[in-house]
Structures are given as structure tokens and as C-alpha cells.
Write an enzyme that holds these catalytic residues in place. Structure first.
Site, short mmCIF file in Angstrom:
data_model
loop_
_atom_site.label_atom_id
_atom_site.label_comp_id
_atom_site.label_asym_id
_atom_site.label_seq_id
_atom_site.Cartn_x
_atom_site.Cartn_y
_atom_site.Cartn_z
CD GLU A 1 9.51 13.48 11.00
OE1 GLU A 1 8.38 13.01 11.21
OE2 GLU A 1 10.42 12.86 10.44
CD GLU B 1 13.94 1.44 8.30
OE1 GLU B 1 14.53 0.36 8.19
OE2 GLU B 1 14.45 2.44 8.83
CE LYS C 1 -2.03 2.97 2.99
NZ LYS C 1 -1.92 4.05 2.02
CB CYS D 1 13.14 10.12 7.31
SG CYS D 1 13.97 8.93 6.28
O1 TXE Z 1 3.70 9.07 6.96
P1 TXE Z 1 2.41 8.36 7.50
P2 TXE Z 1 3.75 10.02 5.70
C1 TXE Z 1 8.53 9.43 7.78
C2 TXE Z 1 8.84 10.88 7.90
C3 TXE Z 1 7.47 11.48 8.12
C4 TXE Z 1 6.53 10.54 7.44
C5 TXE Z 1 6.00 11.15 6.23
O2 TXE Z 1 9.70 11.12 8.95
O3 TXE Z 1 7.17 11.52 9.48
O4 TXE Z 1 7.27 9.34 7.12
O5 TXE Z 1 5.32 10.19 5.49
C6 TXE Z 1 -0.09 4.63 6.01
N1 TXE Z 1 -2.18 1.75 9.70
N2 TXE Z 1 9.54 8.80 6.98
O6 TXE Z 1 3.15 11.32 6.06
O7 TXE Z 1 1.25 9.26 7.64
C7 TXE Z 1 -0.21 5.82 5.09
O8 TXE Z 1 -1.39 5.72 4.29
C8 TXE Z 1 -1.40 1.41 8.66
C9 TXE Z 1 10.58 8.01 7.64
O9 TXE Z 1 3.20 9.27 4.53
O10 TXE Z 1 2.89 7.64 8.68
C10 TXE Z 1 1.07 5.71 4.29
O11 TXE Z 1 0.94 4.77 3.26
N3 TXE Z 1 -0.92 2.28 7.75
C11 TXE Z 1 11.27 7.12 6.69
C12 TXE Z 1 2.06 5.21 5.34
O12 TXE Z 1 1.28 4.65 6.38
C13 TXE Z 1 -1.24 3.58 7.93
C14 TXE Z 1 11.63 7.75 5.40
C15 TXE Z 1 2.91 6.32 5.94
O13 TXE Z 1 2.00 7.32 6.33
C16 TXE Z 1 -2.03 4.03 9.01
C17 TXE Z 1 10.51 8.50 4.86
C18 TXE Z 1 -2.51 3.05 9.91
N4 TXE Z 1 -3.29 3.37 10.95
C19 TXE Z 1 9.53 9.04 5.64
N5 TXE Z 1 -2.16 5.39 8.90
C20 TXE Z 1 12.51 6.42 7.21
N6 TXE Z 1 12.79 6.38 8.50
O14 TXE Z 1 13.22 5.86 6.39
C21 TXE Z 1 -1.47 5.75 7.81
N7 TXE Z 1 -0.90 4.68 7.21
#
Ligand code: TXE
Length: 482
Positions: free
Chosen positions: A385, A247, A172, A281
Site C-alpha cells: 500500500e 477497517e 480519538k 483506502c
Molecule cells: O493510519 P494509522 P493513518 C488506512 C489507509 C492507510 C491508513 C492511513 O489504508 O493505511 O489508514 O491512515 C491511531 N493504538 N485507511 O496513517 O497510522 C492513529 O493515531 C491505537 C483504511 O492515520 O493506522 C490514528 O488516529 N491507535 C480505511 C489511527 O490510529 C493507534 C479508510 C489511524 O492511524 C496506534 C481510510 C496504536 N498503537 C484509511 N497507533 C478503510 N479500510 O476504510 C496509531 N493509532
């Protein structure tokens, strides 16, 4: 552009509900196309397809799967420009960055794991008159959930080793960036990957991501995203004893020691701060500078930041495009306001109504790169963050104070140290509580190395052998010798 459908059991299908959501070009705030808005029903269908395909796919040899990865890499490479264009359209990132980072690394991810697996031997241990064979088998059906900042780069980083180790997949992507995940599905379909081996289900996190994590037939989850979401994923997966790789977020320190050659490192520091509008990130969002060189650093850094070309992502000269969405722009601006409220001084950039980006659509989610000074290292702005084009500057008196400042946040993903003396940099790096530290460089990635963070930046490591171990189960067979 044609609507984006789910890819389940080798077919491109709408969500069972028929519902859709829009994916938006953030640089113009215009709708690109509609995307399947799936739910648990679609996840169940996809997981069933993955289960049905798991036996045959898991019975293929590592050698056969290496050939599949090479075939996929070739197919993606032949379409690298299309990938870059789609990624830039979906995210607002500069086309030059989408080519150099997103498209190129997506190809590399498949090619790397294919070559890394060649000649891979499962471990053997002999002692006490017995020989131990460590055998690796697939986990089975794995769930891959990925964020919007590096969409195909991060999805392929998980798909390649998951396929290599014989797993079948329910993936997803972020609802904000479905285009290149869809392109990957079309590519896998085109190269003839057997139906059900890779399944892609689009939609919102709580409706689709949650359903993947809680499905009893999904035996492992590799998640990349925010820390808050990571907590929800862990709370669901842990009591089901699923393999879990998280991650998560970061608030990384860029540490400039007193002997750093400022003119030489300035371009690297700006890259570390503002690549992808700070939506990586691994970006350094807190810059810690030795007090003895602070003033000259500030003058040079602000000048370098103000040289950045901000504009239309499809313009080759653009170095910084828009952020991912209007909502995210609002969130980032709220942190600029918080920074000012906490006593910060805006050295460059700032709120868009005060420091607008010119020559771009007013509806675009554009922000100027912003540098805040005079903030306490323990202020909310400097410890939470932001994930946008905002950095805070802080002076330190000695290395011990720098270490304390670097390690004081709840995160522990990455950091960088800049100095004329690499041994000094290496010694400093070992005192940083993070998963990754770069010395006199940034985002220099050897894919064989372990990637991941500590504290609220996540659990587990991916990369090279660590990915192969995560995406497999091990059985030790101990044979008594006659
Ligand atoms: O994250 P979200 P985002 C982190 C970065 C930032 C975030 C940004 O630090 O905080 O990612 O990406 C799905 N159950 N990193 O805003 O909202 C959502 O639909 C299951 C760190 O997208 O957490 C999306 O597909 N899934 C990284 C995914 O989770 C759920 C590098 C991420 O969404 C969910 C890049 C749920 N309840 C970005 N809710 C690293 N450390 O390498 C949402 N999602």
C-alpha cells in the site's frame, strides 16, 4: 486559530499534562494551531465520564436517539462550508472535494442512520411452541479511532450508529487532522448532547489510541487505519474479548476488460486512481488492462491524468491538492523510487525534484500524479500500500489471468471492473477476493450495504444493519407459549 482542546464530560479541557502538539497545513507546511497532546490519564478521565453517562443514555429510546441524530445532522449541515474549509486546511485536499465528499457525507452519515433506524424491528422467531425475541442493548462505552484521510467522514460514520444504539463514546482522531473532530465536539455541545455521551481525546496513537484500546471499561473498538496499526489494536483488544471492527489498508485493482468503452470510462478511472491524492483506502492503485487495448488505454489514461489541475486546495478549480504531510510525501516518493528500481517506467509524474508541481509553495507536500508501467504485478511497488497519487499499470491476456493478478496481494478491500457488458462485469466481480467491487463506477456508496475488507484489509463490516449490530449486544429471550 484557537488551540484544540479535549472534550471530556461536556467540557473543553487541556491535556492533564499540559502538553500540546502542532497541527500543520500540509499545502504550506505552516502550523495551524496547537492541539492537546493527551495520554492515558486523559483517556481514563474520558472513559469515566462515558461510563457515568452510559446508564442514562442507554436508557433513552431508539426514537429519542433518532431525534438526536437528526438534530446533529441539521446542525452540521448548517455549517457544511465551515467543515469543508477546516478539512481542506488540515489535509491539503481541494475545497471542492471537502465540500462534495467530506462535509456532505458527514451530514449524510447522521441523517442516514436516523432514517435507517426508523421502523427498525428487532427480530422475532416462533417455533416449538415458543417465541424468541432478539433484544438489542448498548455495548456500553465504545472507543472510536480514526485516520487522517477522511477525518470527519470516517469519524461520523462511527459516531452516528454508536450514539443511535445507545453507547457512549471515547473518540480519538488522527493527530494529523484534529480540526473537524473538534468541530463535531463543539456541534454536539451546542445541540446539548448530555455531558459524557461523547468524549474526544486528542494525541498520538501509542499514547492515546493504545490507552483507549486497553482500558477495561471500553467494551468495543471501531478502528479505521493502517494494517500495521490494526494488528497492534487487535493484539490488545482480542485477549480482552472486546467487540472489534477493523477497517484497514488496501491495494485495490481497477480491471479494464477488452470491451470497455475507454473514452466513456476515463474520467471514472482517473477519479478512482487519484481522488484525495490517492489517499482513500478504496482508490484503485493497480490498473489491470486487457493486453489487446493496453496501448490505446495508456495513451488516453496518461493524457487524462496530465489534465488534472494540481494546486492550492482553496482554489475552486483545483482537482488535486497536497498529500497529508511532508513525511507522507517522502514515503510516497520512496515508493516511486522503488518502482523505478524494480524496473518500472514513469509514464507521467515522478519524483518532485524531476516533476515539480508549479505555482504552489515549495514547502507544500505536493506530488504530481504518477503512473508507473512495466512492473511485475507481484513487485513490491504493485503489492504494497502506497496510499498516495501513484498507480501501476499491468496488462493481462485473459480474464483468468486478470483474476489471479487482482487477488494476488495480501489485501482484499475493494476493486472495480470496467466493461461494456455489466453481466460480464458482475461475473468477474464475484471472483475478486475483496469486500467491495464496483462495476463501471467507483465510490458509489449505498450506506445500507456492508463496508469492509478481507485478508489484511480488516475484520468485520460497518454500514446499515451491520453498524447497528456491531454497536449493540443481542439477547435472545425465548418464551414458552402456554
Ligand atoms: O493510519 P494509522 P493513518 C488506512 C489507509 C492507510 C491508513 C492511513 O489504508 O493505511 O489508514 O491512515 C491511531 N493504538 N485507511 O496513517 O497510522 C492513529 O493515531 C491505537 C483504511 O492515520 O493506522 C490514528 O488516529 N491507535 C480505511 C489511527 O490510529 C493507534 C479508510 C489511524 O492511524 C496506534 C481510510 C496504536 N498503537 C484509511 N497507533 C478503510 N479500510 O476504510 C496509531 N493509532
Amino acid at each position: 486559530m484557537e488551540p484544540v482542546l479535549n472534550y471530556i464530560n461536556g467540557n473543553f479541557v487541556r491535556a492533564a499534562s499540559g502538553f500540546t502538539l502542532d497541527t500543520v497545513n500540509p499545502a504550506t507546511n505552516t502550523v495551524i494551531t496547537q492541539v492537546a497532546r493527551s495520554d492515558a490519564t486523559d483517556v481514563a478521565t474520558a472513559t469515566q465520564a462515558a461510563r457515568q453517562a452510559a446508564t442514562a443514555w442507554g436508557a433513552t429510546t431508539m426514537e429519542e436517539r433518532i431525534v438526536w441524530l437528526e438534530r446533529i445532522a441539521d446542525a452540521l449541515e448548517s455549517e457544511a462550508e465551515t467543515i469543508a474549509q477546516l478539512e481542506s486546511l488540515d489535509t491539503g485536499k481541494p475545497i471542492s472535494l471537502a465540500r462534495r465528499v467530506d462535509a456532505a457525507r458527514s451530514v449524510d452519515n447522521f441523517r442516514f442512520f436516523a432514517s435507517h433506524a426508523k421502523g427498525h424491528q428487532d427480530p422475532m422467531f416462533s417455533d416449538h411452541g415458543a417465541v424468541n425475541h432478539v433484544h438489542r442493548s448498548p455495548v456500553g462505552v465504545v472507543g472510536l479511532i480514526t485516520p487522517w484521510n477522511l477525518p470527519l467522514y470516517l469519524l461520523s460514520w462511527k459516531v452516528a450508529p454508536a450514539l443511535l444504539m445507545g453507547n457512549t463514546i471515547v473518540a480519538k482522531p488522527s493527530e494529523l487532522t484534529p480540526l473537524t473532530a473538534n468541530f463535531l465536539a463543539k456541534t454536539l455541545h451546542k445541540v446539548g448532547l448530555p455531558p459524557g455521551v461523547f468524549n474526544l481525546v486528542h494525541g498520538y496513537g501509542p499514547e492515546v489510541g493504545q490507552a483507549i484500546v486497553e482500558h477495561p471499561d471500553v467494551r468495543g473498538i471501531s478502528f479505521t487505519g493502517g494494517t500495521a496499526t490494526g494488528k497492534l489494536v487487535a493484539a490488545t483488544a482480542a485477549p480482552m474479548f472486546k467487540k472489534l471492527s477493523l477497517e484497514l489498508g488496501g491495494k485495490n485493482a481497477t480491471v479494464v476488460l477488452d470491451d470497455a468503452p475507454l473514452d466513456e470510462i476515463m474520467e471514472g478511472l482517473v477519479r478512482a486512481s487519484f481522488t484525495n491524492s490517492g489517499q482513500v483506502c478504496l482508490c484503485g492503485s493497480r490498473i489491470l488492462v486487457d493486453a489487446s487495448i493496453y496501448d490505446s488505454f495508456v495513451a488516453k489514461f496518461v493524457a487524462a491524468v496530465e489534465d488534472l489541475r494540481i494546486g492550492d486546495p482553496l482554489d475552486e478549480a483545483t482537482q488535486m491538492g497536497s498529500v497529508i504531510s511532508q513525511d507522507h510525501k517522502t514515503k510516497v516518493e520512496s515508493y516511486i523510487q522503488l518502482g523505478i528500481a524494480e524496473g518500472g517506467t514513469v509514464l507521467t509524474g515522478g519524483l518532485s525534484e524531476e516533476a515539480p508541481v508549479t505555482g504552489v509553495p515549495a514547502e507544500g507536500a505536493y506530488l504530481r500524479p504518477t503512473v508507473l508501467a512495466e512492473l511485475s504485478a507481484s513487485s513490491r511497488t504493485a503489492t504494497e500500500e502506497i496510499f498516495g497519487p501513484v498507480v501501476t499499470l499491468h496488462a493481462f491476456s485473459n480474464e483468468d489471468e486478470a483474476v489471479e493478478m487482482a487477488n494476488l496481494t495480501a489485501y482484499g478491500l475493494a476493486g472495480s471492473v470496467w466493461t461494456a457488458d455489466t453481466e460480464r462485469g458482475h461475473a468477474f466481480a464475484k471472483r475478486m477476493e475483496t469486500g467491495i467491487v464496483w462495476v463501471n463506477t467507483w465510490l458509489n456508496r449505498d450506506l445500507r450495504t456492508p463496508f469492509g475488507g478481507v485478508k489484511q484489509s480488516g475484520v468485520g463490516r460497518e454500514g446499515g444493519d451491520w453498524s447497528m449490530a456491531f454497536f449493540s449486544e443481542m439477547t435472545n429471550v425465548c418464551i414458552q407459549l402456554p
